[in-house]
Design an enzyme around this catalytic site. Sequence first.
Site, PDB file in Angstrom:
ATOM      1  N   ASP A 147     -11.230   0.098   3.799  1.00  0.00           N
ATOM      2  CA  ASP A 147     -10.572  -1.183   3.534  1.00  0.00           C
ATOM      3  C   ASP A 147     -11.105  -1.814   2.247  1.00  0.00           C
ATOM      4  O   ASP A 147     -12.220  -1.534   1.821  1.00  0.00           O
ATOM      5  CB  ASP A 147     -10.798  -2.125   4.734  1.00  0.00           C
ATOM      6  CG  ASP A 147      -9.796  -3.260   4.753  1.00  0.00           C
ATOM      7  OD1 ASP A 147      -8.752  -3.169   4.081  1.00  0.00           O
ATOM      8  OD2 ASP A 147     -10.064  -4.267   5.450  1.00  0.00           O
ATOM      9  N   HIS A 195      -5.760   1.273  -4.572  1.00  0.00           N
ATOM     10  CA  HIS A 195      -5.556   2.507  -3.793  1.00  0.00           C
ATOM     11  C   HIS A 195      -5.856   3.732  -4.660  1.00  0.00           C
ATOM     12  O   HIS A 195      -6.512   4.673  -4.232  1.00  0.00           O
ATOM     13  CB  HIS A 195      -4.117   2.578  -3.272  1.00  0.00           C
ATOM     14  CG  HIS A 195      -3.730   1.418  -2.402  1.00  0.00           C
ATOM     15  ND1 HIS A 195      -4.550   0.952  -1.403  1.00  0.00           N
ATOM     16  CD2 HIS A 195      -2.619   0.626  -2.379  1.00  0.00           C
ATOM     17  CE1 HIS A 195      -3.954  -0.081  -0.804  1.00  0.00           C
ATOM     18  NE2 HIS A 195      -2.794  -0.299  -1.381  1.00  0.00           N
ATOM     19  N   SER A 211      -1.977   2.739   8.586  1.00  0.00           N
ATOM     20  CA  SER A 211      -1.820   2.448  10.009  1.00  0.00           C
ATOM     21  C   SER A 211      -0.350   2.276  10.372  1.00  0.00           C
ATOM     22  O   SER A 211       0.502   2.079   9.496  1.00  0.00           O
ATOM     23  CB  SER A 211      -2.591   1.167  10.361  1.00  0.00           C
ATOM     24  OG  SER A 211      -1.931   0.028   9.843  1.00  0.00           O
ATOM     25  N   THR A 212      -0.056   2.321  11.661  1.00  0.00           N
ATOM     26  CA  THR A 212       1.324   2.098  12.104  1.00  0.00           C
ATOM     27  C   THR A 212       1.770   0.687  11.729  1.00  0.00           C
ATOM     28  O   THR A 212       2.969   0.420  11.649  1.00  0.00           O
ATOM     29  CB  THR A 212       1.451   2.302  13.638  1.00  0.00           C
ATOM     30  OG1 THR A 212       0.373   1.621  14.299  1.00  0.00           O
ATOM     31  CG2 THR A 212       1.395   3.762  14.012  1.00  0.00           C
ATOM     32  N   LEU A 237     -15.946  21.451   7.722  1.00  0.00           N
ATOM     33  CA  LEU A 237     -15.589  20.090   8.152  1.00  0.00           C
ATOM     34  C   LEU A 237     -14.135  19.989   8.629  1.00  0.00           C
ATOM     35  O   LEU A 237     -13.220  20.456   7.960  1.00  0.00           O
ATOM     36  CB  LEU A 237     -15.778  19.148   6.955  1.00  0.00           C
ATOM     37  CG  LEU A 237     -15.374  17.688   7.162  1.00  0.00           C
ATOM     38  CD1 LEU A 237     -16.333  16.991   8.112  1.00  0.00           C
ATOM     39  CD2 LEU A 237     -15.313  16.947   5.822  1.00  0.00           C
ATOM     40  N   ARG A 289     -13.329  -5.878  12.368  1.00  0.00           N
ATOM     41  CA  ARG A 289     -12.144  -5.527  13.155  1.00  0.00           C
ATOM     42  C   ARG A 289     -12.017  -4.021  13.272  1.00  0.00           C
ATOM     43  O   ARG A 289     -12.429  -3.287  12.378  1.00  0.00           O
ATOM     44  CB  ARG A 289     -10.866  -6.015  12.435  1.00  0.00           C
ATOM     45  CG  ARG A 289     -10.501  -7.455  12.651  1.00  0.00           C
ATOM     46  CD  ARG A 289      -9.021  -7.664  12.336  1.00  0.00           C
ATOM     47  NE  ARG A 289      -8.715  -7.463  10.929  1.00  0.00           N
ATOM     48  CZ  ARG A 289      -8.938  -8.363   9.964  1.00  0.00           C
ATOM     49  NH1 ARG A 289      -9.459  -9.526  10.260  1.00  0.00           N
ATOM     50  NH2 ARG A 289      -8.615  -8.101   8.710  1.00  0.00           N
TER      51      ARG A 289
HETATM   52  C1  IPE Z   1      -6.896  -0.998   8.281  1.00  0.00           C
HETATM   53  O1  IPE Z   1      -6.868  -1.813   7.190  1.00  0.00           O
HETATM   54  C2  IPE Z   1      -5.955   0.143   8.085  1.00  0.00           C
HETATM   55  C3  IPE Z   1      -6.387   1.148   7.130  1.00  0.00           C
HETATM   56  C4  IPE Z   1      -7.557   1.203   6.585  1.00  0.00           C
HETATM   57  C5  IPE Z   1      -5.421   2.162   6.837  1.00  0.00           C
HETATM   58  P1  IPE Z   1      -5.862  -3.070   7.103  1.00  0.00           P
HETATM   59  O2  IPE Z   1      -6.230  -3.805   5.880  1.00  0.00           O
HETATM   60  O3  IPE Z   1      -4.467  -2.615   7.229  1.00  0.00           O
HETATM   61  O4  IPE Z   1      -6.255  -3.847   8.426  1.00  0.00           O
HETATM   62  P2  IPE Z   1      -6.166  -5.367   8.776  1.00  0.00           P
HETATM   63  O5  IPE Z   1      -4.750  -5.771   8.486  1.00  0.00           O
HETATM   64  O6  IPE Z   1      -7.134  -6.046   7.885  1.00  0.00           O
HETATM   65  O7  IPE Z   1      -6.551  -5.450  10.220  1.00  0.00           O
HETATM   66  C1  IPE Z   2      -7.169  -0.461   2.522  1.00  0.00           C
HETATM   67  O1  IPE Z   2      -7.176  -1.451   1.571  1.00  0.00           O
HETATM   68  C2  IPE Z   2      -6.095   0.543   2.284  1.00  0.00           C
HETATM   69  C3  IPE Z   2      -5.029   0.504   3.286  1.00  0.00           C
HETATM   70  C4  IPE Z   2      -4.994  -0.262   4.334  1.00  0.00           C
HETATM   71  C5  IPE Z   2      -3.919   1.400   3.073  1.00  0.00           C
HETATM   72  P1  IPE Z   2      -6.266  -2.749   1.682  1.00  0.00           P
HETATM   73  O2  IPE Z   2      -5.006  -2.482   0.927  1.00  0.00           O
HETATM   74  O3  IPE Z   2      -6.087  -3.175   3.079  1.00  0.00           O
HETATM   75  O4  IPE Z   2      -7.148  -3.780   0.878  1.00  0.00           O
HETATM   76  P2  IPE Z   2      -7.375  -5.317   1.183  1.00  0.00           P
HETATM   77  O5  IPE Z   2      -7.784  -5.441   2.618  1.00  0.00           O
HETATM   78  O6  IPE Z   2      -6.073  -5.990   0.914  1.00  0.00           O
HETATM   79  O7  IPE Z   2      -8.439  -5.719   0.230  1.00  0.00           O
HETATM   80 MG    MG Z   3      -7.127  -4.468   4.286  1.00  0.00          MG
END
Ligand code: IPE
Ligand code: IPE
Ligand code: MG
Length: 236
Positions: A14, A31, A59-60, A125, A187
């Site tokens: 994240d 990303h 995620s879904t 792995l 979370r």
């Molecule tokens: C969790 O990150 C999902 C992934 C890392 C793919 P999110 O940024 O989507 O989660 P929330 O919305 O903060 O819970």
């Molecule tokens: C995690 O980074 C990547 C995915 C969930 C795909 P985020 O895109 O959720 O980054 P923040 O949480 O907005 O910083």
């Molecule tokens: Mg995020």
Amino acid sequence: MVNNYPSHIGIIMDGNGRWAKLRGLPRIEGHRHGEESIMEAIRACAEWGVKALSLFAFSTENWDRPEEEVRFLVNMSRDVLRKRLEEFMELGVRMRHMGRRDNIPAEILAWFDLASEVTAPNAGLNLNINFNYGGRREILDSVIAVVEHQLEEADAGDINLDAVFRNLYFPELPDVDLLIRTAGEYRISNFMLWQSAEASIVITPVLWPDFKKAHLEEAVAEHRRLLVADASDFNY
Ligand code: IPE
Ligand code: IPE
Ligand code: MG
């Protein structure tokens, strides 16, 4: 191989958006820069003899993001596989897509399938790319499979923990023993709920594109400290 590392590391990657925002860049740049962190984690786990690494890539719930960002993430999953397949072979990595296939374009699925087919004989792995993945959905899919395939002539009493466990996506893998989340949020976000039931959780403020091998080493060290602290609880 018995070693001093966790058997299965799960990472909620994240903070890509925040990383980009801090630099005045569009979210997709975060990303894009996360790819190197992905590769560092894979290389380190392969080198350390970790049995499984699960990376939460999409995620879904992430389909609700802006269309352009979703498209970028979907295409990036294919591009990373295409670009890194050779290195996976060199590292002995066995890659699989973990998650639902619905909504993912056929051309992307074809790459997931190709990469998992080509790397299937590798004995190193086990790398899970959790894409269009949700922990609740995985458990539901398992229950559906149990009901459809195993209960034709049995009754509801046969739906037990073992039956649900055996119908998870990859039941042969060990449980997640170390769950890492970057970017400081406390979370689980629907990640591997069943497999992480007894995991140690390490949350680091480091944003995913900044998360390098040394940070992973630090998380593993923290996991060891948690285990030692846990064991010493029996001594009072
Ligand atoms: C969790 O990150 C999902 C992934 C890392 C793919 P999110 O940024 O989507 O989660 P929330 O919305 O903060 O819970
Ligand atoms: C995690 O980074 C990547 C995915 C969930 C795909 P985020 O895109 O959720 O980054 P923040 O949480 O907005 O910083
Ligand atoms: Mg995020």
